[in-house]
Design a protein around this motif. Structure first.
Motif, mmCIF file in Angstrom:
data_model
loop_
_atom_site.group_PDB
_atom_site.id
_atom_site.type_symbol
_atom_site.label_atom_id
_atom_site.label_comp_id
_atom_site.label_asym_id
_atom_site.label_seq_id
_atom_site.Cartn_x
_atom_site.Cartn_y
_atom_site.Cartn_z
ATOM 1 N N LYS A 1 55.733 15.765 52.363
ATOM 2 C CA LYS A 1 55.475 14.880 51.350
ATOM 3 C C LYS A 1 55.241 13.497 52.237
ATOM 4 C CE LYS A 1 56.356 16.907 47.075
ATOM 5 N NZ LYS A 1 57.093 16.776 45.969
ATOM 6 N N LEU A 2 56.280 12.992 52.936
ATOM 7 C CA LEU A 2 56.754 11.895 53.762
ATOM 8 C C LEU A 2 55.545 11.685 54.725
ATOM 9 C CD1 LEU A 2 60.580 11.767 54.172
ATOM 10 C CD2 LEU A 2 59.112 10.149 52.686
ATOM 11 N N PHE A 3 55.353 12.832 55.433
ATOM 12 C CA PHE A 3 54.394 12.704 56.480
ATOM 13 C C PHE A 3 53.011 13.187 56.466
ATOM 14 C CE2 PHE A 3 58.312 14.134 58.805
ATOM 15 C CZ PHE A 3 58.886 12.805 58.616
ATOM 16 N N GLY A 4 52.792 12.975 54.984
ATOM 17 C CA GLY A 4 50.870 12.992 54.761
ATOM 18 C C GLY A 4 50.572 14.312 54.623
ATOM 19 N N ASN B 1 57.185 26.654 69.428
ATOM 20 C CA ASN B 1 57.102 25.200 69.708
ATOM 21 C C ASN B 1 58.278 24.672 68.262
ATOM 22 O OD1 ASN B 1 55.494 25.062 71.823
ATOM 23 N ND2 ASN B 1 53.625 25.099 70.382
ATOM 24 N N VAL B 2 59.444 24.200 68.622
ATOM 25 C CA VAL B 2 60.179 23.549 67.955
ATOM 26 C C VAL B 2 59.806 22.003 67.865
ATOM 27 C CG1 VAL B 2 62.674 23.109 67.187
ATOM 28 C CG2 VAL B 2 62.090 25.166 68.279
ATOM 29 N N ILE B 3 59.360 21.421 66.576
ATOM 30 C CA ILE B 3 58.718 20.177 66.644
ATOM 31 C C ILE B 3 59.898 19.058 66.542
ATOM 32 C CG2 ILE B 3 57.284 18.664 65.408
ATOM 33 C CD1 ILE B 3 55.891 21.205 66.184
ATOM 34 N N SER B 4 59.643 18.137 67.286
ATOM 35 C CA SER B 4 60.504 16.914 67.257
ATOM 36 C C SER B 4 59.993 15.805 66.494
ATOM 37 C CB SER B 4 60.437 16.509 68.760
ATOM 38 O OG SER B 4 61.554 17.056 69.556
ATOM 39 N N LEU B 5 60.763 14.977 65.824
ATOM 40 C CA LEU B 5 60.464 13.819 64.919
ATOM 41 C C LEU B 5 60.606 12.564 65.889
ATOM 42 C CD1 LEU B 5 61.494 16.162 63.027
ATOM 43 C CD2 LEU B 5 61.869 14.280 61.540
ATOM 44 N N SER B 6 59.721 11.746 65.650
ATOM 45 C CA SER B 6 59.903 10.305 65.863
ATOM 46 C C SER B 6 60.814 9.530 65.466
ATOM 47 C CB SER B 6 58.345 9.547 65.961
ATOM 48 O OG SER B 6 58.160 9.006 64.573
ATOM 49 N N ASP B 7 61.381 8.383 66.124
ATOM 50 C CA ASP B 7 62.436 7.493 65.449
ATOM 51 C C ASP B 7 61.872 7.188 64.010
ATOM 52 O OD1 ASP B 7 63.971 7.885 67.546
ATOM 53 O OD2 ASP B 7 63.630 6.024 68.567
ATOM 54 N N GLU C 1 62.329 7.204 58.006
ATOM 55 C CA GLU C 1 61.648 7.577 57.008
ATOM 56 C C GLU C 1 62.475 8.750 55.881
ATOM 57 O OE1 GLU C 1 57.227 7.792 56.171
ATOM 58 O OE2 GLU C 1 57.338 7.614 58.318
ATOM 59 N N THR C 2 63.162 9.715 56.526
ATOM 60 C CA THR C 2 63.752 10.759 56.026
ATOM 61 C C THR C 2 65.091 10.208 55.448
ATOM 62 O OG1 THR C 2 64.988 11.452 57.974
ATOM 63 C CG2 THR C 2 62.694 12.375 57.568
ATOM 64 N N THR D 1 65.617 15.875 66.133
ATOM 65 C CA THR D 1 65.473 16.272 64.650
ATOM 66 C C THR D 1 66.505 15.533 63.591
ATOM 67 O OG1 THR D 1 65.027 18.159 63.228
ATOM 68 C CG2 THR D 1 66.867 18.153 64.872
ATOM 69 N N THR D 2 66.342 16.114 62.512
ATOM 70 C CA THR D 2 67.505 15.417 61.569
ATOM 71 C C THR D 2 68.627 16.377 61.228
ATOM 72 O OG1 THR D 2 66.171 16.062 59.795
ATOM 73 C CG2 THR D 2 65.889 13.733 60.645
ATOM 74 N N SER D 3 69.696 15.890 60.641
ATOM 75 C CA SER D 3 70.742 16.551 60.368
ATOM 76 C C SER D 3 71.374 16.372 59.101
ATOM 77 C CB SER D 3 71.790 16.818 61.292
ATOM 78 O OG SER D 3 72.437 15.662 61.785
#
Length: 318
Positions: free
Chosen positions: A160-163, A211-217, A222-223, A244-246
């Motif tokens: 949802k956050l990333f459209g 491919n394990v997706i990376s997130l931008s800063d 946003e998360t 990523t996030t944790s």
């Protein structure tokens, strides 16, 4: 004379026995469901405590239905109670907010941290065949989120956050079947949360190619989650770091635990961490950098160890 000698021998035996009993520390460690990786970690910690203390620290692992239950039980447990939970739940309990609304208790204010354990780490795993290398590329793809877990809830939030809300097909497959579904092309990717390296991601990377997706800063901001970097080479084919996030997870007790016990638990944990990492790689993701995830007070006995070992603590942690 013989009676006197026998009496002395008996008294000595009893004294030695009493000394042994007092030297042995028994701890109850409340963890997670018996099927989870965090329960396995609890068992490893129990074994490490026994080995590292020459049997002076005996840890009994208790199954739990979740972190909220672990925090709630801190109200009634004694000084032998250790439990795991994300620090955010301790803050909520102490503030009487969210799931703790109407359930506040002064004993929540006595919760104290001991040491960090592996974080719940988000993995967005896409097959190489899908060609997806970022979130935008997930549009129109079939993704497995699973049901009811932290990873499923978090994954749905990120879409949802990333459209991507309504722009991906959500697969009706159990997360336990994710790797098989990825192999046979039933799905293009899956979302999972757990300590890294995650067994299902290891299997998928080795057998299918992913491919394990990376997130931008900006995406991480946003998360509102904690940034975590999975080093390149952790998974087959992933030569670059994965950003990523944790959700941090920490072992806690209460101020009812003695300073000496908290000191010995913390000291033994860090001294045995390398050996645990040799048996289970997820311990290798724990280092001094995770100390910043402890946002509340650390037990004074643990603080003593950290000061001796040269750890840098914040004023809020002390």
């Amino acid at each position: 004379m013989k009676k006197a000698i026998l009496s002395l021998a008996l008294a000595t035996t009893l004294a030695l026995g009493a000394g042994y009993a007092s030297a042995e520390t028994r701890i109850t460690y409340k963890s997670a469901k018996s099927t989870s990786s965090y329960y396995q970690m609890a068992v490893q910690i129990a074994e490490a405590m026994k080995a590292g203390s020459d049997g002076d620290i005996i840890v009994t692992v208790e199954e739990s239905q979740g972190s909220v239950q672990n925090v709630m039980e801190a109200r009634a447990r004694g000084g032998d109670y250790v439990f795991t939970t994300p620090p955010v739940l301790v803050r909520l309990a102490q503030g009487g907010k969210a799931m703790f609304e109407g359930k506040s208790d002064p004993k929540f204010d006595e919760i104290r941290a001991l040491f960090p354990i592996p974080s719940l780490t988000m993995h967005f795993v896409m097959s190489e065949e899908s060609g997806v290398t970022d979130f935008a590329g997930m549009e129109g793809k079939t993704i497995l989120l699973g049901k009811g877990s932290f990873g499923a809830r978090e994954g749905e939030k990120y879409l949802k956050l990333f459209g991507l809300d309504g722009k991906v097909d959500l697969a009706e497959v159990e997360l336990s079947n994710a790797v098989a579904a990825l192999k046979n092309g039933q799905i293009d990717g899956f979302v999972t949360a757990g300590s890294f390296p995650a067994p299902n991601v290891i299997e998928a990377a080795a057998s299918t190619g992913v491919n394990v997706i990376s997130l931008s800063d900006n995406q991480i901001a946003e998360t509102k989650r904690t940034k975590l970097v999975i080093p390149g080479g952790t998974y087959a084919g992933q030569t670059e770091d994965i950003v990523t996030t944790s959700l941090p997870v920490v072992a806690f007790t209460t101020s009812a635990m003695s300073d000496d016990t908290a000191y010995e638990l913390t000291k033994t944990y860090w001294e045995q961490k390398e050996a645990m990492g040799g048996a289970a790689p997820w311990w290798n993701g724990v280092d001094t950098g995770l100390m910043s995830n402890i946002t509340g007070k650390i037990h004074p006995g643990a603080v003593r160890y950290y000061e001796e070992a040269g750890f840098e603590l914040t004023p809020d942690q002390q």
